[in-house]
Design a protein around this motif. Structure first.
Motif, PDB file in Angstrom:
ATOM      1  N   ASN A 107       0.821  -1.213   0.000  1.00 34.30           N
ATOM      2  CA  ASN A 107       0.000   0.000   0.000  1.00 34.30           C
ATOM      3  C   ASN A 107       0.853   1.261   0.000  1.00 34.30           C
ATOM      4  OD1 ASN A 107      -2.463  -1.248  -0.165  1.00 34.30           O
ATOM      5  ND2 ASN A 107      -2.722  -1.397   2.060  1.00 34.30           N
ATOM      6  N   GLU A 108       1.949   1.212   0.766  1.00 28.38           N
ATOM      7  CA  GLU A 108       2.823   2.379   0.786  1.00 28.38           C
ATOM      8  C   GLU A 108       3.454   2.578  -0.604  1.00 28.38           C
ATOM      9  OE1 GLU A 108       5.662   2.473   4.038  1.00 28.38           O
ATOM     10  OE2 GLU A 108       6.603   4.269   3.217  1.00 28.38           O
ATOM     11  N   LYS A 109       3.853   1.459  -1.208  1.00 27.73           N
ATOM     12  CA  LYS A 109       4.449   1.534  -2.553  1.00 27.73           C
ATOM     13  C   LYS A 109       3.443   2.120  -3.541  1.00 27.73           C
ATOM     14  CE  LYS A 109       7.992   0.258  -3.473  1.00 27.73           C
ATOM     15  NZ  LYS A 109       9.189   1.128  -3.456  1.00 27.73           N
ATOM     16  N   ILE A 110       2.185   1.655  -3.448  1.00 31.37           N
ATOM     17  CA  ILE A 110       1.156   2.127  -4.378  1.00 31.37           C
ATOM     18  C   ILE A 110       0.907   3.632  -4.211  1.00 31.37           C
ATOM     19  CG2 ILE A 110      -1.336   1.982  -4.835  1.00 31.37           C
ATOM     20  CD1 ILE A 110      -1.091  -1.042  -4.658  1.00 31.37           C
ATOM     21  N   GLU A 111       0.877   4.073  -2.958  1.00 29.53           N
ATOM     22  CA  GLU A 111       0.715   5.525  -2.722  1.00 29.53           C
ATOM     23  C   GLU A 111       1.822   6.300  -3.412  1.00 29.53           C
ATOM     24  OE1 GLU A 111       0.582   6.728   1.406  1.00 29.53           O
ATOM     25  OE2 GLU A 111      -0.922   5.160   1.799  1.00 29.53           O
ATOM     26  N   ASN A 112       3.040   5.788  -3.271  1.00 28.90           N
ATOM     27  CA  ASN A 112       4.176   6.470  -3.894  1.00 28.90           C
ATOM     28  C   ASN A 112       4.094   6.440  -5.415  1.00 28.90           C
ATOM     29  OD1 ASN A 112       5.656   7.485  -1.677  1.00 28.90           O
ATOM     30  ND2 ASN A 112       6.388   5.421  -1.206  1.00 28.90           N
ATOM     31  N   VAL A 113       3.683   5.297  -5.962  1.00 25.02           N
ATOM     32  CA  VAL A 113       3.556   5.187  -7.421  1.00 25.02           C
ATOM     33  C   VAL A 113       2.514   6.186  -7.917  1.00 25.02           C
ATOM     34  CG1 VAL A 113       2.761   3.693  -9.310  1.00 25.02           C
ATOM     35  CG2 VAL A 113       4.295   2.757  -7.569  1.00 25.02           C
ATOM     36  N   MET A 114       1.371   6.228  -7.253  1.00 24.38           N
ATOM     37  CA  MET A 114       0.298   7.104  -7.707  1.00 24.38           C
ATOM     38  C   MET A 114       0.661   8.584  -7.551  1.00 24.38           C
ATOM     39  SD  MET A 114      -1.566   4.891  -8.990  1.00 24.38           S
ATOM     40  CE  MET A 114      -2.791   5.996  -9.679  1.00 24.38           C
ATOM     41  N   SER A 115       1.527   8.875  -6.558  1.00 18.58           N
ATOM     42  CA  SER A 115       1.904  10.270  -6.338  1.00 18.58           C
ATOM     43  C   SER A 115       2.745  10.826  -7.489  1.00 18.58           C
ATOM     44  CB  SER A 115       2.695  10.412  -5.033  1.00 18.58           C
ATOM     45  OG  SER A 115       4.029   9.980  -5.217  1.00 18.58           O
ATOM     46  N   THR A 116       3.302   9.953  -8.326  1.00 19.13           N
ATOM     47  CA  THR A 116       4.128  10.436  -9.436  1.00 19.13           C
ATOM     48  C   THR A 116       3.280  10.915 -10.613  1.00 19.13           C
ATOM     49  OG1 THR A 116       4.243   8.263 -10.503  1.00 19.13           O
ATOM     50  CG2 THR A 116       5.979   8.783  -8.903  1.00 19.13           C
ATOM     51  N   GLY A 117       2.042  10.456 -10.664  1.00 15.39           N
ATOM     52  CA  GLY A 117       1.181  10.806 -11.795  1.00 15.39           C
ATOM     53  C   GLY A 117       1.601  10.139 -13.101  1.00 15.39           C
ATOM     54  N   ALA A 118       2.402   9.083 -13.001  1.00 12.80           N
ATOM     55  CA  ALA A 118       2.906   8.413 -14.214  1.00 12.80           C
ATOM     56  C   ALA A 118       1.814   7.603 -14.913  1.00 12.80           C
ATOM     57  CB  ALA A 118       4.065   7.487 -13.835  1.00 12.80           C
ATOM     58  N   ASP A 119       1.987   7.399 -16.231  1.00 17.12           N
ATOM     59  CA  ASP A 119       1.071   6.535 -16.990  1.00 17.12           C
ATOM     60  C   ASP A 119       1.528   5.091 -16.892  1.00 17.12           C
ATOM     61  OD1 ASP A 119       0.124   8.992 -18.169  1.00 17.12           O
ATOM     62  OD2 ASP A 119       1.856   8.877 -19.529  1.00 17.12           O
ATOM     63  N   ILE A 120       2.839   4.917 -16.758  1.00 14.15           N
ATOM     64  CA  ILE A 120       3.402   3.565 -16.766  1.00 14.15           C
ATOM     65  C   ILE A 120       4.383   3.383 -15.613  1.00 14.15           C
ATOM     66  CG2 ILE A 120       4.667   1.834 -18.128  1.00 14.15           C
ATOM     67  CD1 ILE A 120       3.978   3.411 -20.644  1.00 14.15           C
ATOM     68  N   LEU A 121       4.243   2.254 -14.917  1.00 17.30           N
ATOM     69  CA  LEU A 121       5.242   1.864 -13.927  1.00 17.30           C
ATOM     70  C   LEU A 121       6.110   0.788 -14.570  1.00 17.30           C
ATOM     71  CD1 LEU A 121       6.410   1.682 -10.975  1.00 17.30           C
ATOM     72  CD2 LEU A 121       4.788  -0.186 -10.658  1.00 17.30           C
ATOM     73  N   VAL A 122       7.404   1.065 -14.647  1.00 18.42           N
ATOM     74  CA  VAL A 122       8.318   0.108 -15.282  1.00 18.42           C
ATOM     75  C   VAL A 122       9.140  -0.573 -14.203  1.00 18.42           C
ATOM     76  CG1 VAL A 122      10.131  -0.148 -17.020  1.00 18.42           C
ATOM     77  CG2 VAL A 122       8.445   1.662 -17.247  1.00 18.42           C
ATOM     78  N   GLY A 123       9.516  -1.821 -14.446  1.00 19.00           N
ATOM     79  CA  GLY A 123      10.351  -2.549 -13.497  1.00 19.00           C
ATOM     80  C   GLY A 123      11.247  -3.537 -14.219  1.00 19.00           C
ATOM     81  N   SER A 124      12.117  -4.193 -13.451  1.00 22.26           N
ATOM     82  CA  SER A 124      13.028  -5.179 -14.037  1.00 22.26           C
ATOM     83  C   SER A 124      12.813  -6.549 -13.427  1.00 22.26           C
ATOM     84  CB  SER A 124      14.479  -4.758 -13.803  1.00 22.26           C
ATOM     85  OG  SER A 124      14.734  -3.568 -14.471  1.00 22.26           O
ATOM     86  N   ASP A 125      11.764  -6.672 -12.640  1.00 23.44           N
ATOM     87  CA  ASP A 125      11.507  -7.944 -12.004  1.00 23.44           C
ATOM     88  C   ASP A 125      10.016  -8.207 -12.096  1.00 23.44           C
ATOM     89  OD1 ASP A 125      12.177 -10.221 -10.446  1.00 23.44           O
ATOM     90  OD2 ASP A 125      13.794  -9.007  -9.586  1.00 23.44           O
TER      91      ASP A 125
END
Lengths: 244, 468
Positions: free
Chosen positions: A193-211
């Motif tokens: 949940n904390e991670k999701i809050e941070n992701v949403m706070s960026t206003g990004a269209d795409i979350l990219v990862g390597s895993d």
């Protein structure tokens, strides 16, 4: 490069996210490499290893060692599977000299996707173009165990048209941790949940990862909450930017 | 799945928004401070390596350094008492207090004394024990135990402290730091003067000189070890360094890693009791060296954990600690170091769940100033747990996993069967619930991806064909 490059898709990509492995394959091909996919590969053995089941892990890991015996480079779209081979195979096979030697040899040929592009091929810009606001999740195994932190960011920020926004608290784990996510589901969910809050706070269209496992966790939470943000592997974003 | 005490404590912590807010704010401050302060060292990694080498060397030769230390303390006029167990340590301290007819004891922070439940034992005998470290004083009033190694009251806020102090004061105190510290100072000053015995912990003991070194920020440590006539130092047997040269490295790393300070406000060195020509200091000095399970770790695959210098930086960077705070861990030492040493000191049978209270993100290892690979030790503990008291259902599940994931035929069959079996639960490529445990634990709060229509193995042939 005329060396033989093999793709290690990982079981998670194979079963759930084949498009990520496909993108990785296309990108490697675009670099003019001959890429094959040894069909005897399955899994690195991480799920059981992280739960304390050593014999079970060794059984699975051996299959992987034999599958890639005959290649020059092995590329994997997963930081954690790469770290499993590099850091944990020596522990797993410490009393088995034959497989320990094979594991060391395998580890010397195995690279995580972004690491291979930037460190081995010297490619930071694949020539992709794509217009989107993007943020990036640094998986723990990528950034802390493999020490690959800048390579994926270099690849992303060199895509023409990308607006890159750094994820706040990006050093924190997303809460996946393999069986941790079900054994300690409540703690795992609080971390997510904390991670999701941070992701949403960026206003990004795409979350990219390597895993892909971390992405499976984060996207699972995002979609349950009804958030419309895409999640994908670095290779998929680069591939999309090349296919137009 | 039956829920355990650990899970109960976790649920309680997760529902406590006040606690979680306080812990998050405090750890954010501490970990940012650490990162900023480490930049003032030219090469942190080099410092870490030196610190790791010092600690590993010392622990490897622990018997020799402890012997030198003991001889030196006695030469300096102090007394050394060995305690194999917590009970023995309590008995030593109890006897010393009785000999002095002590009515009142002042303490400066000692985590080891928490292992011994010392306050409880002394209070049972009508000896008043007062914690003089501000954080310790707060939790003593709140009737709690520390929830952090160096910031014991991390789970409190100004408001909750104001409530506790107001009760003692008999009047409403404002929730402002200067007012609250002034109140504590006033109350504690008299306690220092009245106490017959002072008890402190020990950051480091120096073998070469028989000295005890304390890092403090509030000055209370100096009061405790200089005002009462009798001084007791409680130290875990691993808290030793060969000489002051090695202390220099620790002095540079510990405060930076712990609180983001270059150095703590006070660094006190005790070289035995007051000498004949000296004006102040305790007249008697007793050092109680506590084993309490530590020697079992010596020589084992866990020996490295004795290198720990108790800076608490692993707690501050741990995403699990951040969510649940310290009390959920259930014993004296919380966070990643606690998840490792609690089972080692107090039994894996009793604390078998703690090694699983980690996502193995390795943030703890990355932060540790003496480079203890805590994530690897957690894995070792899981292996031991499985070996000695494995869960039958889990063992069977991993046996099935090993068979299916080591044979191409079985793996292909598993995917095929799985794709058919998942159909009733799949909506838009996602599974939202309805699966058996343990996946149901996942789908309570997260969607699970459906198996792809075609796995990469199955797609490969088409991909290859498209290329040629």
């Amino acid at each position: 490069m005329s060396k033989k490059v093999s793709l290690f898709a990982t079981c998670v990509a194979d079963m759930f996210f084949p498009q990520a492995a496909e993108s990785a394959y296309r990108l490697l091909r675009r670099q003019g490499l001959r890429v094959d996919f040894p069909k005897d590969q399955i899994c690195c053995g991480q799920p059981s290893f992280n739960s304390g089941y050593v014999d079970e892990s060794a059984k699975v890991a051996k299959e992987l060692l034999y599958a890639f015996e005959d290649t020059d480079y092995v590329i994997s779209p997963s930081g954690s599977c790469t770290a499993m081979v590099r850091d944990n195979y020596p522990i797993l096979f410490k009393n088995d000299p034959k497989h320990l030697a094979m594991a060391k040899d395998f580890a010397s040929r195995l690279y995580e996707f972004s690491e291979f592009f930037v460190k081995v091929l010297g490619v930071k810009n694949v020539g992709a173009k794509y217009k989107a606001k993007v943020t990036y999740h640094h998986s723990c195994h990528m950034s802390r165990l493999l020490r690959v932190k800048d390579a994926p960011i270099d690849l992303i920020t060199n895509i023409e048209g990308i607006e890159y926004i750094e994820l706040p608290e990006n050093q924190d784990c997303c809460g996946f941790g393999g069986t941790f996510s079900v054994k300690m589901a409540d703690i795992s969910n609080a971390m997510l949940n904390e991670k999701i809050e941070n992701v949403m706070s960026t206003g990004a269209d795409i979350l990219v990862g390597s895993d892909l496992s971390c992405l499976m966790n984060i996207s699972g939470g995002l979609s349950r909450k009804g958030y419309k943000i895409e999640t994908m592997h670095v290779a998929e974003l680069l591939d999309r930017g090349l296919r137009g | 799945m039956t829920k355990s005490d650990f899970h109960d404590r976790v649920s309680e912590a997760l529902q406590d928004d006040f606690l979680r807010g306080a812990v998050k704010r405090a750890t954010n401050r501490l970990r940012t401070g650490r990162v900023n302060q480490l930049k003032t060292l030219v090469d942190f990694q080099e410092w870490r390596e030196r610190a790791q080498a010092i600690r590993s060397h010392t622990i490897l030769h622990l018997d020799q350094y402890l012997e030198t230390f003991t001889n030196k303390v006695e030469e300096n006029g102090g007394n050394v008492h060995w305690a194999l167990t917590a009970e023995e340590a309590v008995a030593h301290i109890h006897r010393i207090c009785k000999d002095k007819s002590a009515k009142s004891v002042v303490k400066s922070k000692s985590m080891v004394s928490e292992e011994l439940h010392l306050n409880h034992h002394l209070e049972k005998d009508d000896i008043e024990v007062v914690e003089t470290d501000l954080g310790e004083y707060i939790i003593q009033l709140a009737n709690q135990t520390p929830s952090h190694i160096i910031v014991p009251a991390i789970h409190h806020t100004r408001e909750s402290v104001s409530d506790l102090f107001s009760e003692v004061a008999g009047e409403r105190l404002p929730a402002e730091t200067p007012a609250l510290t002034a109140f504590a100072r006033k109350v504690l000053r008299q306690k220092f003067l009245d106490a017959e015995v002072g008890i402190t912990g020990c950051n480091f003991a120096i073998a070469e000189t028989g000295s005890v070194v304390l890092f403090t920020n509030e000055g209370n440590g100096r009061m405790v070890n200089s005002l009462p006539d009798t001084q007791i130092v409680i130290m875990g047997m691993e808290r030793i360094l060969p000489s002051f040269i090695e202390l220099d490295t620790m002095l540079n790393l510990l405060p930076r890693s712990a609180t983001g300070q270059k150095i703590t406000t006070y660094v006190s060195v005790l070289n035995g009791p007051r000498k004949q020509n000296e004006a102040d200091g305790a007249k008697e000095l007793h050092v109680v060296i506590v084993d309490n399970g530590r020697s079992r770790i010596l020589g084992s695959k866990y020996q490295e954990v004795l290198n720990c210098i108790r800076c608490g930086s692993c707690l501050n960077v741990c995403p699990v600690y951040r969510q649940i705070g310290g009390h959920a861990y259930g014993w004296v030492y919380p966070g990643p170091i606690g998840a490792v040493i609690t089972p080692l000191l107090d039994g894996l049978e009793k604390w078998g769940e703690l090694p699983y209270a980690s996502s193995l993100c390795a943030a703890c290892w990355d932060a540790c100033p003496v480079k203890i690979p805590l994530h690897e030790k957690l894995l070792e503990l899981r292996k031991d747990k499985v070996k000695y008291s494995g869960n039958a259902a889990e063992k069977m599940a991993f046996g099935m996993y090993a068979r299916a994931f080591s044979s191409q035929t079985q793996y292909a069959l598993l995917k095929k069967v799985g794709r058919k079996a998942q159909i009733p639960w799949v909506r838009d490529g996602k599974i939202r619930g309805g699966l058996p445990a343990p996946i149901s634990e996942w789908t309570k709060t997260r969607d699970f991806p459906a198996l792809a229509k075609k796995s990469f193995h199955e797609r490969w042939r088409e991909l290859k064909r498209g290329d040629n």
